[in-house]
Design a protein around this motif. Structure first.
Motif, short mmCIF file in Angstrom:
data_model
loop_
_atom_site.label_atom_id
_atom_site.label_comp_id
_atom_site.label_asym_id
_atom_site.label_seq_id
_atom_site.Cartn_x
_atom_site.Cartn_y
_atom_site.Cartn_z
N THR A 1 37.81 30.84 -31.96
CA THR A 1 38.40 31.49 -33.14
C THR A 1 37.76 32.84 -33.44
O THR A 1 38.39 33.68 -34.09
CB THR A 1 38.31 30.60 -34.39
OG1 THR A 1 36.95 30.24 -34.61
CG2 THR A 1 39.17 29.37 -34.25
N TYR B 1 39.63 36.06 -32.97
CA TYR B 1 40.63 36.47 -33.96
C TYR B 1 40.00 36.92 -35.28
O TYR B 1 40.70 37.11 -36.26
CB TYR B 1 41.63 35.33 -34.19
CG TYR B 1 42.40 35.03 -32.94
CD1 TYR B 1 43.46 35.84 -32.56
CD2 TYR B 1 42.04 34.00 -32.10
CE1 TYR B 1 44.15 35.61 -31.39
CE2 TYR B 1 42.72 33.76 -30.92
CZ TYR B 1 43.78 34.56 -30.57
OH TYR B 1 44.46 34.34 -29.41
N VAL C 1 46.03 29.67 -32.87
CA VAL C 1 44.99 29.80 -33.89
C VAL C 1 45.11 28.66 -34.92
O VAL C 1 44.12 28.05 -35.31
CB VAL C 1 45.07 31.18 -34.57
CG1 VAL C 1 44.08 31.28 -35.74
CG2 VAL C 1 44.80 32.29 -33.56
N TYR D 1 42.32 25.63 -35.91
CA TYR D 1 41.86 25.28 -37.24
C TYR D 1 42.21 23.84 -37.61
O TYR D 1 41.50 23.21 -38.41
CB TYR D 1 42.40 26.25 -38.29
CG TYR D 1 41.64 27.56 -38.28
CD1 TYR D 1 40.33 27.62 -38.76
CD2 TYR D 1 42.21 28.71 -37.76
CE1 TYR D 1 39.62 28.80 -38.74
CE2 TYR D 1 41.50 29.90 -37.74
CZ TYR D 1 40.21 29.94 -38.22
OH TYR D 1 39.50 31.10 -38.19
#
Length: 133
Positions: free
Chosen positions: A110, A113, A127, A131
């Motif tokens: 992550t 990003y 993404v 999460y």
């Protein structure tokens, strides 16, 4: 059928096959995608196989290694989807996730990003899946 495949070692053999494939080659990349599809079908047919597939076949370790790679790829998206499925309400897989360094793998994936927005819908889904994990 799913239980028989697991009983006869098909997931472990499939994992060995996955480890030898080079996703830079189109045919082998498609083979990775199809192999992930087999794991998805096994999980859908028999959700109780989640822990044995994750630990015994080595699926969790392979998925975590795959999501660490930087560039977006359809197989990376598929890997995050399977990882989310493995972790959903499954305490043994959640423990394995911690043992295998899953938190660091997700943070690494992550972090790409942090200063960059996803460029396409598939990348945004990737993404989101990370999460969800």
């Amino acid at each position: 059928l799913a239980d028989a495949l697991v009983e006869h070692g098909a997931p472990a053999a499939l994992m060995e096959h996955l480890k030898r494939l080079d996703e830079a080659v189109d045919e082998e990349s498609r083979a990775v995608h199809q192999s992930l599809g087999i794991f998805e079908a096994l999980l859908e047919a028999s959700p109780e196989l989640s822990a044995p597939l994750a630990r015994d076949a080595g699926l969790m370790a392979w998925l975590l290694g795959r999501i660490k790679l930087r560039p977006f790829h359809a197989n990376k998206l598929y890997a995050t989807e399977l990882l989310a499925v493995l972790l959903q309400q499954n305490a043994p897989n959640q423990a394995l996730f911690g043992e295998e360094g899953g938190v660091l793998a997700l943070l690494t994936a992550t972090s790409y990003y942090k200063r960059r927005e996803p460029q396409a819908l598939e990348e945004a889904e990737l993404v989101e899946n990370m999460y969800d994990g």
